[in-house]
Scaffold this active site. Structure first.
Site, PDB file in Angstrom:
ATOM      1  CB  SER A   1      -8.008 -83.980 -40.131  1.00  0.00           C
ATOM      2  OG  SER A   1      -7.728 -84.518 -39.235  1.00  0.00           O
ATOM      3  CB  SER A   2      -5.035 -82.822 -36.228  1.00  0.00           C
ATOM      4  OG  SER A   2      -5.233 -84.162 -35.767  1.00  0.00           O
TER       5      SER A   2
END
Length: 201
Positions: free
Chosen positions: A10-11
Site C-alpha cells: 500500500s505504500s
C-alpha cells in the site's frame, strides 16, 4: 501456459516479502512477478496494467490474497471478471484454496467460487473500513487531548510584531508587511489570525 504472480503493497514504506515468498513457493518465475507500490489514494497500478496486457488465455495468475486485486469490493469483483471472463485466465488465491479457478470448471464449481469471492471481497472491504474508522477515532481522541499532528509550526520572524502593527494600523499594506516578513501574503494573513488570538503562528 505461462505462470504469473502479482503483489501489491500500500505504500513505498512497506515491502512485499511475505507475498514474494508465497509466490516463490509456487515456483512463479521471477521475471513473471509484477509488483506495485501504491498509496491508498493512488490506485493507478502501472505494473498490474502491464500484467493484464501481457497475459493470454490459459495463463495462470497467483496472488496471495483476494484484496491484492482491488482496493474495494466493487474493484475486486470487476478485476476478477476481467481476468477470468474477458481475458480467459485462471486465478489462484494462495491463502484461500477455494478461489482457484483451475478446480471445479463446471457450473457448480463456478457458482461456489463466485459466491466465496463475493463474501471475501465484502469482508476485506469491511475490515478496511473498520481500520480506517478506528484510525479516525484514534486521531480525533488524540486531538481532543491536545496532541498535534504534522510538522511543528515555524516561529514568527523577529520583525513580525512590528510589521503586523504597521499593517493593522493601516500604515502599510498586507502585501508590504508580508514582504518585510519574507512570506506570502496568504501566509502572513494566516499567521495574523493566530497572532491575534495570542498564539505564535
Amino acid at each position: 501456459m505461462n505462470v504469473y504472480g502479482y503483489l501489491r503493497v500500500s505504500s513505498a514504506d512497506q515491502n512485499g516479502d511475505r507475498q514474494l515468498a508465497a509466490l516463490n513457493k509456487k515456483k512463479v518465475p521471477l521475471g513473471n512477478i509484477f509488483m506495485d507500490k501504491q498509496s491508498g489514494k493512488d490506485f493507478q497500478r502501472p505494473q498490474y496494467k502491464r500484467l493484464v496486457r501481457l497475459i493470454q488465455p490459459g495463463d495462470l495468475l497467483y496472488v496471495l490474497s483476494i484484496d491484492r486485486l482491488g482496493r474495494d469490493y466493487r474493484e475486486v469483483q470487476n478485476q476478477w471478471r476481467i481476468l477470468t471472463k474477458d481475458r480467459g485466465i485462471d486465478i489462484c488465491v494462495i491463502d484461500m484454496p477455494l478461489l482457484d479457478t483451475r478446480k471445479g470448471k463446471d457450473l457448480m464449481g463456478t457458482f461456489i467460487a463466485d459466491l466465496v469471492l463475493q463474501i471475501l471481497s465484502f469482508v476485506a472491504e469491511n475490515e478496511r473500513m473498520n481500520i480506517r474508522k478506528r484510525q479516525e477515532e484514534g486521531i480525533a481522541a488524540a486531538k481532543a487531548k491536545g496532541v498535534r499532528f504534522g510538522r511543528p509550526p515555524k516561529p514568527l520572524p523577529e520583525n513580525y510584531p512590528r510589521a503586523y502593527a504597521r499593517w493593522k494600523s493601516g500604515a502599510i499594506s498586507g502585501a508590504a508587511a508580508a514582504r518585510e516578513c519574507g512570506m506570502a501574503l496568504s501566509t502572513f494573513r494566516y499567521k495574523a489570525e493566530a497572532y491575534e488570538k495570542g498564539k505564535e503562528g
